[in-house]
Design a protein around this motif. Structure first.
Motif, PDB file in Angstrom:
ATOM      1  N   LEU A 196       0.822  -1.204   0.000  1.00 41.39           N
ATOM      2  CA  LEU A 196       0.000   0.000   0.000  1.00 41.39           C
ATOM      3  C   LEU A 196       0.860   1.260   0.000  1.00 41.39           C
ATOM      4  CD1 LEU A 196      -2.865  -1.006   2.460  1.00 41.39           C
ATOM      5  CD2 LEU A 196      -3.088  -0.567   0.020  1.00 41.39           C
ATOM      6  N   GLU A 197       1.936   1.234   0.781  1.00 38.56           N
ATOM      7  CA  GLU A 197       2.803   2.404   0.866  1.00 38.56           C
ATOM      8  C   GLU A 197       3.552   2.630  -0.456  1.00 38.56           C
ATOM      9  OE1 GLU A 197       5.322   2.223   4.242  1.00 38.56           O
ATOM     10  OE2 GLU A 197       3.695   2.540   5.682  1.00 38.56           O
ATOM     11  N   ILE A 198       3.960   1.545  -1.105  1.00 41.55           N
ATOM     12  CA  ILE A 198       4.651   1.684  -2.394  1.00 41.55           C
ATOM     13  C   ILE A 198       3.694   2.227  -3.448  1.00 41.55           C
ATOM     14  CG2 ILE A 198       5.661   0.362  -4.306  1.00 41.55           C
ATOM     15  CD1 ILE A 198       6.962  -1.432  -2.194  1.00 41.55           C
ATOM     16  N   ALA A 199       2.469   1.697  -3.466  1.00 39.62           N
ATOM     17  CA  ALA A 199       1.474   2.158  -4.444  1.00 39.62           C
ATOM     18  C   ALA A 199       1.153   3.636  -4.229  1.00 39.62           C
ATOM     19  CB  ALA A 199       0.206   1.307  -4.334  1.00 39.62           C
ATOM     20  N   GLU A 200       1.011   4.035  -2.964  1.00 42.90           N
ATOM     21  CA  GLU A 200       0.712   5.437  -2.660  1.00 42.90           C
ATOM     22  C   GLU A 200       1.882   6.341  -3.057  1.00 42.90           C
ATOM     23  OE1 GLU A 200      -1.002   8.140   1.039  1.00 42.90           O
ATOM     24  OE2 GLU A 200      -0.465   6.049   1.359  1.00 42.90           O
ATOM     25  N   TYR A 201       3.084   5.871  -2.819  1.00 41.58           N
ATOM     26  CA  TYR A 201       4.274   6.654  -3.176  1.00 41.58           C
ATOM     27  C   TYR A 201       4.332   6.864  -4.695  1.00 41.58           C
ATOM     28  CZ  TYR A 201       9.181   7.374  -4.437  1.00 41.58           C
ATOM     29  OH  TYR A 201      10.339   7.836  -4.997  1.00 41.58           O
ATOM     30  N   VAL A 202       4.106   5.798  -5.448  1.00 43.39           N
ATOM     31  CA  VAL A 202       4.161   5.890  -6.912  1.00 43.39           C
ATOM     32  C   VAL A 202       3.048   6.782  -7.430  1.00 43.39           C
ATOM     33  CG1 VAL A 202       3.927   4.574  -9.064  1.00 43.39           C
ATOM     34  CG2 VAL A 202       5.305   3.664  -7.175  1.00 43.39           C
ATOM     35  N   MET A 203       1.866   6.650  -6.820  1.00 44.64           N
ATOM     36  CA  MET A 203       0.724   7.448  -7.262  1.00 44.64           C
ATOM     37  C   MET A 203       0.982   8.940  -7.056  1.00 44.64           C
ATOM     38  SD  MET A 203      -3.143   7.493  -5.771  1.00 44.64           S
ATOM     39  CE  MET A 203      -2.596   8.469  -4.367  1.00 44.64           C
ATOM     40  N   LEU A 204       1.484   9.288  -5.887  1.00 41.64           N
ATOM     41  CA  LEU A 204       1.752  10.690  -5.592  1.00 41.64           C
ATOM     42  C   LEU A 204       2.873  11.241  -6.468  1.00 41.64           C
ATOM     43  CD1 LEU A 204       1.461  10.636  -1.691  1.00 41.64           C
ATOM     44  CD2 LEU A 204      -0.177  11.589  -3.323  1.00 41.64           C
ATOM     45  N   LYS A 205       3.836  10.397  -6.789  1.00 39.30           N
ATOM     46  CA  LYS A 205       4.949  10.811  -7.625  1.00 39.30           C
ATOM     47  C   LYS A 205       4.501  11.068  -9.057  1.00 39.30           C
ATOM     48  CE  LYS A 205       9.678   9.521  -8.862  1.00 39.30           C
ATOM     49  NZ  LYS A 205      10.714   8.471  -8.779  1.00 39.30           N
ATOM     50  N   SER A 206       3.620  10.199  -9.563  1.00 37.51           N
ATOM     51  CA  SER A 206       3.156  10.356 -10.953  1.00 37.51           C
ATOM     52  C   SER A 206       2.140  11.487 -11.079  1.00 37.51           C
ATOM     53  CB  SER A 206       2.520   9.051 -11.448  1.00 37.51           C
ATOM     54  OG  SER A 206       1.386   8.721 -10.663  1.00 37.51           O
TER      55      SER A 206
END
Length: 428
Positions: free
Chosen positions: A103-113
């Motif tokens: 979940l944390e990786i997905a959120e990090y990638v989402m916010l970055k993109s």
């Protein structure tokens, strides 16, 4: 803090896993299957996490979140020794750790993109008003990008309230809108004539879970009023009964008609202004007993028309006899009796119809409409163009010598009208 927490969890997993292997594990067949399946799912999620970090994309996020939904491990500790419970606990902790990390990786990638793509229409030719529905949640940010060869109109609506949110008239557009209410939103594209354009809609979700569990939007065509959002004019028809009840006739055989009764019958059909056709249903029988279907021609036609509306829009073409009216008639043909038949003549002239009725001339000597009259017909239905007539006369004759025929005749007039439809949007 989170890094130290992960290191602590990993150490615990190593210790528990090592203890389990030393002290001997005793898993039942059922628990061993559940353990192996969960381990496989954990490894798949871990692999997807690594892939997402290597090549971030919306597709990778969606694949990870879909697999994460399948990851669920628990066990039944009944009859287990301490070492076996520790062994299963270690996998359960690993599963929980894997879920949290994913979940944390997905959120990090989402916010970055910055955004998740919802609609992507590469350059295409727009010839008419077009709508793109998207489901958005309160607090999300919608990104709208349009590139056209010339200026076009773009409008954003809340589909539930039909309220206009934003309106633009540009050839190039790159705007963002913060969503204030959860619901379905519509981007309307109105081209100026025919023109090429590309359209992209993206969203910045409030939560990472909103990426993969966004509900599917369902669409259906519904009748509406002119001026409603998305209303589209479609050629349709209105059908009206000519008679309150079926007209019933008794056509005596030629031999019996010499002494009593009549082998002929005539019915005048009034044609209202604007009507283009009449539809008739004629049931011929050798028995005077009525059937349950008599008098249902109008209701059956209406039911067929509504079915066509449900499957697609009813399109009426004035210039051809094919299409909507023939489909309605094909759906509602009366039952035929082999031994029951008569002649049907169509008159457009009152004087000619009266001569037939009075018997002053044989039908063959009268001016009837050859195209729509039928000789020796059994039970049938059909369509007769009005051709501007105010009255059409349907005449029937029994040429049989001995046998009596019984007729039930129902007639509908067809008046073209414009029906308005729009697309109704809803979520599952």
């Amino acid at each position: 803090m989170k890094t130290m927490k992960y290191i602590s969890i990993l150490l615990i997993l190593l210790v528990l896993g090592g203890c389990g292997e030393k002290n001997g594990i005793n898993l039942s067949d059922r628990e061993a299957y559940r353990y192996d399946r969960a381990l496989q799912e954990i490894e798949q999620v871990e692999a997807l996490c690594d892939a997402l970090l290597d090549s971030p994309s919306q597709e990778q996020i969606e694949a990870l979140m879909a697999k994460l939904e399948e990851l669920d491990y628990d066990y039944n500790d009944e009859g287990m020794n301490v070492a076996t419970m520790q062994y299963c606990d270690s996998l359960k902790m690993r599963a929980e750790f894997c879920q949290e990390r994913a979940l944390e990786i997905a959120e990090y990638v989402m916010l970055k993109s910055g955004e998740v793509n919802l609609v992507n229409v590469p350059e295409q030719l727009f010839t008419e008003r077009t709508y793109y529905p998207v489901y958005l949640k309160k607090g999300e940010t919608l990104f709208c990008k349009i590139e056209a060869t010339s200026s076009l109109t773009a409008r954003l609506y809340n589909a539930d309230t039909e309220r206009l949110i934003k309106s633009y008239q540009k050839s190039k557009l790159s705007e963002s809108v913060v969503i204030s209410n959860t619901g379905i939103y519509l981007l309307e594209i109105v081209p100026q004539g025919k023109q090429y354009a590309s359209v992209s809609l993206g969203v910045r979700p409030v939560s990472v879970t909103d990426i993969y569990n966004r509900p599917t939007i369902r669409t259906e065509k519904v009748e509406c009023k002119k001026g409603d959002l998305g209303a589209k004019a479609v050629p349709g028809v209105v059908m009206r009964k000519c008679f309150d009840e079926p007209r019933k006739f008794t056509l005596r055989g030629q031999l019996k008609a010499m002494f009593s009764g009549n082998a002929k019958a005539l019915v005048a059909v009034p044609i209202p202004a604007g009507a283009t056709d009449i539809l008739y249903s004629m049931r011929i029988a050798t028995s005077e007993s009525s059937r349950i279907g008599d008098g249902m021609f109008h209701d059956n036609l209406t039911r067929s028309y509504k079915r066509i509306e449900f499957l697609g829009l009813p399109i009426y073409e004035k210039s051809t006899s094919n299409g909507l009216l023939n489909t309605l008639l094909d759906d509602n043909r009366p039952i035929r009796e082999e031994d029951a038949y008569c002649n049907m003549y169509v008159f457009r002239n009152q004087s000619q119809a009266k001569q037939f009725q009075d018997g002053t001339k044989r039908a063959a000597l009268l001016n009837y409409d050859v195209d729509y009259s039928t000789i020796g017909t059994q039970s049938c239905n059909g369509r007769i163009p009005a051709k501007g007539a105010k009255t059409i006369y349907l005449a029937f004759e029994n040429e049989r010598m001995r046998y009596t025929n019984y007729l039930w005749v129902e007639v509908e007039t067809v008046v073209p009208n414009t029906v308005y439809y729009r697309t109704k949007y809803s979520v599952n």
